[in-house]
Scaffold this active site. Structure first.
Site, short mmCIF file in Angstrom:
data_model
loop_
_atom_site.label_atom_id
_atom_site.label_comp_id
_atom_site.label_asym_id
_atom_site.label_seq_id
_atom_site.Cartn_x
_atom_site.Cartn_y
_atom_site.Cartn_z
N ASP A 73 -53.91 67.15 -33.65
CA ASP A 73 -52.56 67.38 -34.16
C ASP A 73 -52.12 66.34 -35.20
O ASP A 73 -50.97 66.35 -35.64
CB ASP A 73 -51.55 67.38 -33.00
CG ASP A 73 -51.40 68.76 -32.35
OD1 ASP A 73 -51.72 69.76 -33.02
OD2 ASP A 73 -50.96 68.82 -31.19
N ARG A 98 -51.30 63.41 -27.60
CA ARG A 98 -50.98 62.92 -28.95
C ARG A 98 -50.64 61.43 -28.97
O ARG A 98 -50.39 60.87 -30.05
CB ARG A 98 -49.80 63.72 -29.54
CG ARG A 98 -50.08 65.21 -29.71
CD ARG A 98 -49.07 65.88 -30.63
NE ARG A 98 -49.14 65.37 -32.00
CZ ARG A 98 -48.25 65.66 -32.95
NH1 ARG A 98 -47.22 66.44 -32.68
NH2 ARG A 98 -48.38 65.16 -34.17
N ARG A 147 -38.75 67.20 -26.65
CA ARG A 147 -39.69 66.11 -26.91
C ARG A 147 -38.98 64.75 -26.89
O ARG A 147 -39.15 63.95 -25.98
CB ARG A 147 -40.39 66.32 -28.25
CG ARG A 147 -41.22 67.61 -28.32
CD ARG A 147 -42.41 67.54 -27.40
NE ARG A 147 -43.26 68.72 -27.49
CZ ARG A 147 -44.24 68.89 -28.36
NH1 ARG A 147 -44.49 67.97 -29.26
NH2 ARG A 147 -44.97 69.99 -28.34
N HIS A 176 -38.80 71.07 -31.68
CA HIS A 176 -38.48 69.90 -32.51
C HIS A 176 -37.29 70.26 -33.39
O HIS A 176 -37.16 71.42 -33.81
CB HIS A 176 -39.65 69.53 -33.44
CG HIS A 176 -40.70 68.65 -32.85
ND1 HIS A 176 -42.04 68.79 -33.16
CD2 HIS A 176 -40.64 67.60 -32.00
CE1 HIS A 176 -42.74 67.87 -32.52
NE2 HIS A 176 -41.92 67.14 -31.80
N CYS A 270 -43.63 69.68 -40.86
CA CYS A 270 -44.43 69.00 -39.83
C CYS A 270 -45.57 68.19 -40.46
O CYS A 270 -45.99 67.17 -39.92
CB CYS A 270 -45.05 69.99 -38.86
SG CYS A 270 -43.87 70.92 -37.90
N1 ARG Z 1 -48.98 70.86 -32.00
C1 ARG Z 1 -47.99 69.91 -32.37
C2 ARG Z 1 -47.13 69.58 -31.17
O1 ARG Z 1 -46.82 70.45 -30.43
C3 ARG Z 1 -47.15 70.44 -33.47
C4 ARG Z 1 -46.20 69.43 -34.02
C5 ARG Z 1 -45.34 69.97 -35.10
N2 ARG Z 1 -44.65 68.96 -35.76
C6 ARG Z 1 -43.36 68.96 -36.07
N3 ARG Z 1 -42.88 67.98 -36.77
N4 ARG Z 1 -42.56 69.91 -35.63
O2 ARG Z 1 -46.75 68.44 -30.96
#
Ligand code: ARG
Length: 277
Positions: A73, A98, A147, A176, A270
Site C-alpha cells: 500500500d 501498513r 482510521r 478516510h 491517495c
Molecule cells: N489500501 C489502503 C488502505 O486501506 C488505501 C489507502 C488509501 N489512501 C488514502 N489516502 N485514502 O489503507
C-alpha cells in the site's frame, strides 16, 4: 443570462509520490479491497506514471519515495505524514500491515528543511487531514471514525499550531477524509455530505457556504479523491459528473485513469502527499 466563470489561478505545488512497483491486494482493510480480484501491477505502474507526468505537465514538482517490497500500500503516499509550513506531523497507522510505512516517510523528512514531530496517536496523514491556508487564516480539517483517532486531532493542532476542525465520517466506504472531501483551492472545498454525520454536515455547511457538493455517483467513482492546484483539478476519469460541476465552478478538470489502484481503495489524492515547505 450568461454566467461568467471566475478566473482561477493555479499555485505551484511540491508533491511526494511512491511508485506502485510492489502494489498488490494481499489483505483487506477497507471495503474496496478484494483479495481474490486479480491486480495488474504493471498496469498500475503505467497509470501511476501517467498521473505523475500529468502533475509535472501542469508545472508542479514531484518528489519520489522509493517503494519497498512487502509494503503493497506504499503507493498511497498521502497516508505517511501531514506537512504544514515545514512542520511534519508523522503518521501512525491503524493497521499493522501498513505500520512500517511510517518510518520510510519519516526518513524522507530527515533533513534540516523539515521539523518532524513524531505522533503518539493513531493517524493516517493526509488521508485524514486537509489544510486550507486561506480559510479562516489557515484551517486544518481532520476526519475520524475509521482510521485516524480523535486524540490525534488535538495532537496535530499542538504540533502544527493551526485550528483543527474534527469531522466525523460515518460510511465505511469513505474510511478516510480524502475520499469524501478535498480542497479545490486555498479556501474552499468539494465534499460528499453522505460520508459525514448529520452534525458534521452542518459544520461543513457553516464553514464553507460556497462549497461544491458532490453526489453519490461522484463519490463512489472516487471523484472526491482529487488534487487541485487552485485551477486545475486532477481527478479520477470515472467521475464525469463531478468534472462537469468543477468546470461550472471555473476549474479545469484533468481526468486520469487509475482503475488498478482503485482495487486498493484509493485514487488520485491517495497517491499524492503535498509538501508544504
Ligand atoms: N489500501 C489502503 C488502505 O486501506 C488505501 C489507502 C488509501 N489512501 C488514502 N489516502 N485514502 O489503507
Amino acid at each position: 443570462m450568461v454566467t461568467v466563470n471566475q478566473q482561477r489561478v493555479p499555485r505551484k505545488r511540491i508533491y511526494l509520490m511512491c511508485s506502485p512497483e510492489h502494489f498488490a491486494v494481499e489483505y483487506a482493510i477497507n471495503p474496496w479491497m478484494d483479495v481474490t480480484a486479480p491486480v495488474d501491477t504493471e498496469l498500475a505502474v503505467k497509470q501511476w506514471d501517467r498521473l505523475r507526468e500529468t502533475l509535472v505537465g501542469l508545472g508542479h514538482e514531484v518528489c519520489l519515495l522509493a517503494p519497498e517490497p512487502g509494503l503493497p500500500d506504499m503507493v498511497y503516499a498521502a497516508n505517511g505524514a501531514f506537512v504544514v509550513d515545514g512542520t511534519v506531523y508523522g503518521a501512525r497507522f491503524k493497521h499493522q500491515q501498513r505500520a512500517a510505512e511510517a518510518a520510510v516517510h519519516r526518513g524522507f523528512y530527515a533533513s534540516p528543511d523539515w521539523r518532524f514531530i513524531a505522533p503518539n496517536e493513531t493517524n493516517e496523514g493526509e488521508g485524514d487531514f486537509a489544510y486550507l491556508p486561506e480559510a479562516y487564516g489557515g484551517l486544518i480539517l481532520a476526519g475520524y471514525g475509521f482510521r485516524t483517532e480523535l486524540p490525534a486531532h488535538a495532537e496535530a493542532q499542538e504540533a502544527l499550531g493551526r485550528p483543527v476542525v474534527s469531522l466525523r465520517l460515518v460510511d465505511p466506504r469513505f474510511y478516510h477524509l480524502d475520499v469524501a472531501l478535498a480542497s479545490v483551492d486555498d479556501g474552499n472545498v468539494v465534499y460528499y455530505p453522505g460520508a459525514f454525520s448529520a452534525a458534521t454536515q452542518k459544520v461543513l455547511a457553516q464553514l464553507f457556504p460556497d462549497a461544491i457538493i458532490a453526489d453519490d455517483d461522484d463519490a463512489l467513482a472516487f471523484g472526491l479523491n482529487l488534487v487541485s492546484d487552485g485551477a486545475n483539478v486532477v481527478l479520477n476519469s470515472e467521475a464525469t459528473r463531478l468534472a462537469g460541476r468543477l468546470r461550472a465552478g471555473g476549474y479545469t478538470p484533468v481526468p486520469v485513469e487509475l482503475a488498478e489502484l482503485k482495487k486498493g481503495g484509493g485514487s488520485v489524492k491517495c497517491c499524492i502527499a503535498e509538501l508544504r515547505p
